[in-house]
Scaffold this active site. Structure first.
Site, PDB file in Angstrom:
ATOM      1  N   ARG A 144       0.835  -1.202   0.000  1.00  0.00           N
ATOM      2  CA  ARG A 144       0.000   0.000   0.000  1.00  0.00           C
ATOM      3  C   ARG A 144       0.872   1.256   0.000  1.00  0.00           C
ATOM      4  O   ARG A 144       0.564   2.230  -0.691  1.00  0.00           O
ATOM      5  CB  ARG A 144      -0.942  -0.011   1.204  1.00  0.00           C
ATOM      6  N   CYS A 147      -1.394   6.283   8.659  1.00  0.00           N
ATOM      7  CA  CYS A 147      -1.681   4.973   8.051  1.00  0.00           C
ATOM      8  C   CYS A 147      -2.809   5.210   7.053  1.00  0.00           C
ATOM      9  O   CYS A 147      -2.791   6.199   6.326  1.00  0.00           O
ATOM     10  CB  CYS A 147      -2.054   3.949   9.126  1.00  0.00           C
TER      11      CYS A 147
END
Length: 282
Positions: free
Chosen positions: A178, A234
């Site tokens: 990611r 995040c």
């Protein structure tokens, strides 16, 4: 450690009048499961706290998938859980500390100094034969005193400034795929905030949801100066929280959480993103 307590410590203090236990078990793919398993069994005296209902504000155009709750919401949630400034709070989950760390961070941000994460998952607690119950405690509300500490929080403006002048280290806590923009299973754009370095949150944990030692955590962040300002993010401000805790355990105190994280960053169409492996750049 400054932000962790052991199962054995909690066992000794299980029935202390001013010890409050919060159960934060939550499954992102099954939001009702945490409350359901709490009803089945939990640590005696624990109050259930829901990630999306209690530890996040309403989702809007900006703010990310798990926005910062308002001061009024936090005061209500923690006050109803029986928390005031005299109470020591111990938070646990069964997700390797992710949900517990989010709750710990919110308590610390809103000014509660005596908040700790249980070192080891709830399943480990049961495996050791420690007591559990299905009795939901009757907890008297207490006035939760709000004292927000901005030194724990990074806003989107702070992150914009960090991208612009590179005077702050941005730490991306997500999985490498990611971070590199190779895949994005949740958010509508793939990639990272420009200039961010990668430190996967789970690398601070060992099997059973136990946290690595302060020395081991320090080794993960050895290339950062302890006086350097750090902003951790995040996808939505949840899995970054274990990295915030780990950094503090390692002696890094100039650490802020970007609560909105990548899901907030990409809600602004003009915000740039990066992809690829930065170490491969010429």
């Amino acid at each position: 450690m400054a932000s962790l307590v052991s199962h054995e410590w909690l066992l000794r203090h299980l029935h202390d009048e001013n010890t409050r236990i919060l159960d934060c078990r939550f499954w992102l793919g099954d939001p009702a499961k945490g409350a359901a398993v709490y009803q089945e069994d939990h640590i005696p005296g624990a109050v259930y706290i829901d990630l999306e209902r209690d530890l996040s504000g309403p989702v809007g155009e900006h703010g990310g998938r798990h926005p910062l709750p308002s001061a009024e919401q936090a005061a209500d949630v923690f006050g109803r859980a029986g928390i005031d400034e005299t109470v020591t709070v111990v938070v646990y989950d069964d997700q390797d500390g992710v949900m517990a760390a989010r709750c710990w961070w919110l308590l610390r941000y809103f000014g509660h100094a005596h908040a700790y994460v249980l070192n080891g998952n709830y399943s480990e607690w049961k495996k050791k034969g420690h007591p559990v119950t299905n009795v939901v405690p009757a907890v008297a509300s207490r006035p939760f005193r709000l004292r927000p500490d901005r030194s724990w929080l990074a806003t989107v403006d702070d992150v914009r400034a960090a991208v612009r002048d590179r005077s702050v280290v941005l730490i991306d806590s997500r999985e490498w795929k990611r971070y590199a923009g190779l895949e994005e299973p949740i958010d509508r754009r793939a990639g990272r905030i420009p200039g961010a370095v990668h430190r996967f949150w789970r690398d601070g944990m060992t099997e059973g949801g136990y946290w690595k030692s302060a020395v081991e955590q320090a080794a993960r962040f050895a290339d950062f100066d302890r006086g350097q300002p750090l902003i951790v993010y995040c996808g939505s401000g949840v899995t970054a929280c274990p990295n915030v805790l780990a950094l503090r355990e390692a002696g890094y105190y100039n650490v802020r959480l970007y609560v909105g994280s990548f899901s907030d960053w990409i809600s602004y169409p003009d915000h740039p993103i990066e992809t690829g492996d930065p170490s491969s750049d010429a």
